[in-house]
Design an enzyme around this catalytic site. Structure first.
Site, mmCIF file in Angstrom:
data_model
loop_
_atom_site.group_PDB
_atom_site.id
_atom_site.type_symbol
_atom_site.label_atom_id
_atom_site.label_comp_id
_atom_site.label_asym_id
_atom_site.label_seq_id
_atom_site.Cartn_x
_atom_site.Cartn_y
_atom_site.Cartn_z
ATOM 1 N N LYS A 168 20.630 8.586 -75.103
ATOM 2 C CA LYS A 168 21.961 8.116 -74.683
ATOM 3 C C LYS A 168 22.041 8.012 -73.173
ATOM 4 C CE LYS A 168 24.805 10.601 -77.695
ATOM 5 N NZ LYS A 168 25.846 11.601 -77.896
ATOM 6 N N ASP A 226 27.675 4.105 -90.084
ATOM 7 C CA ASP A 226 27.189 5.474 -90.254
ATOM 8 C C ASP A 226 28.427 6.311 -90.583
ATOM 9 O OD1 ASP A 226 26.637 8.130 -89.774
ATOM 10 O OD2 ASP A 226 25.504 7.784 -87.938
#
Ligand code: GTP
Length: 363
Positions: A168, A226
């Site tokens: 990230k 998700d």
């Protein structure tokens, strides 16, 4: 255009603890949570079958014993199901290696691996064919997201070869992320160390790239979700009920809402937005329920308002209570006049008295 393949084998990763979905996952593993009227996995299994998957090895760990009583040997679904349990959770890579003991595929055969918490509309058959045609070690489904800063990203070159697995970062180089559906050449699974905790994202895939193996991306922009957080879980159920993602496992026609057997919805109640109403659940007069998941045997009282929320099995939401983006655990009782908004979670069995929680500035 979707297309099927002959007799493909798959591994389904279903051993995670689902911590972000607590308290829903305290009693039920995430893949078994009721979603659009059936256990979440039923949608994935039906979809996998529609692409020619015939044999699936479940990689179980957390609450492992709960899976087989639900799906059995798979015959009712036209599948052969095998269960492989890790004594200690081995992470995604370790789980794949452990589950591979249950495969019959030969070293050169493709094996599909699916995260057990993804809803996806992509063409699995095409992903497998691309993998075989390019003789890749692994082929990863990649999806594009609006805000890639929340995920690690997966850049590719102009022939779709994955060049890195990046953590990230506030400045991602691509909006493509790992979508949790892989095709492995069987012999590659056998190179993952046995009996060790291994992450495919942090170890296996970067390791293959570093050693020059072909890790192929399968970029795609169809429906993908998700369901790891409560908001996403509710959205997934809603999208299935509304038919935004077609599922052969939906127990009824797609539409504004779905009711399971024995549910009673008052003619003076309003139920909309892809709500699933569990078996024997009751929605009383004047209540309004939108885009939510109501568990079996729950009760939504008169005039209550429930939006984008999950109400657990046997829970009671008393009259006039407002829920928005809330999760009410199994058997919890929310007394009248409460207001639970924006990520509020009530633990199973807890009883909230009348007007105990309100968000309004005038209280
Ligand atoms: P969170 O705790 O909320 O992050 O959820 P999770 O436990 O499901 O983790 P995550 O979403 O990262 O897992 C991705 C997929 O891998 C899910 O389908 C999990 O069930 C599965 N998974 C994660 N860790 C393990 C493990 O150690 N063993 C097995 N068998 N499956 C796992």
């Amino acid at each position: 255009m979707e297309s099927s393949l002959p007799d493909l084998e798959a591994i389904l990763l279903v051993g995670g603890q689902g911590t972000r979905l607590r308290p829903l996952t305290l009693g039920t593993p995430k893949p078994l949570l009721p979603t659009a009227g059936v256990p979440f996995l039923a949608h994935q299994l039906a979809r996998a079958r529609s692409f020619g998957v015939r044999r699936i090895v479940f990689a179980t760990s957390y609450k492992a014993s709960m899976f087989e009583p639900v799906f059995g040997d798979g015959a009712a679904l036209g599948l052969e199901l095998v269960y492989m349990t890790e004594e200690e959770p081995l992470g995604t890579g370790g789980a794949i290696r452990n589950a591979a003991q249950g495969l019959t595929a030969g070293p050169a055969d493709p094996v599909l691996v699916l995260n057990g918490d993804i809803l996806s509309g992509h063409d699995i058959g095409d992903q497998v064919r691309r993998h075989v045609a390019r003789e890749a070690a692994v082929t990863l489904h990649l999806t594009e997201v609006d805000d890639p800063t929340r995920f690690g990203c997966v850049p590719t070159d102009d022939e779709d070869r994955v060049t890195a697995f990046l953590e990230k970062t506030p400045t991602p180089v691509t909006n493509r992320i790992n979508a949790g559906c892989y095709v492995f050449t069987r012999s590659v699974i056998d190179t993952i160390p046995a009996g060790e905790v291994v992450s495919v994202e942090r170890q296996t895939f970067p390791g293959l790239i570093a050693s020059g193996e072909l890790v192929l991306g399968y970029p795609d922009r169809t429906y993908w979700l998700d369901v790891g957080t409560p908001a996403a879980f509710v959205r997934g159920s809603r999208d299935l009920v509304l038919g935004r993602l077609a599922s052969p496992a939906l127990p009824g026609p797609a539409g504004e809402f779905l009711t399971l057997p024995g549910a009673r919805v008052s003619a003076e109640a309003k139920v909309t937005g892809g709500t699933a109403v569990g078996a024997r659940a009751v929605v009383e007069a004047g209540a309004s329920v939108a885009g939510s998941v109501l568990g079996d045997d729950c009760v939504i009282g008169e005039g209550a308002s429930v939006t984008d929320s999950v109400v657990g099995r046997g829970a009671h939401v008393r009259s006039g209570t407002v829920l928005r983006d809330a999760v009410i655990g199994d058997r919890a009782v929310v007394g009248p006049g409460n207001e639970l908004l924006a990520g509020s979670r009530v633990w199973p069995g807890v009883e909230l008295p009348e007007c105990a929680v309100r968000f309004s500035s005038d209280v």
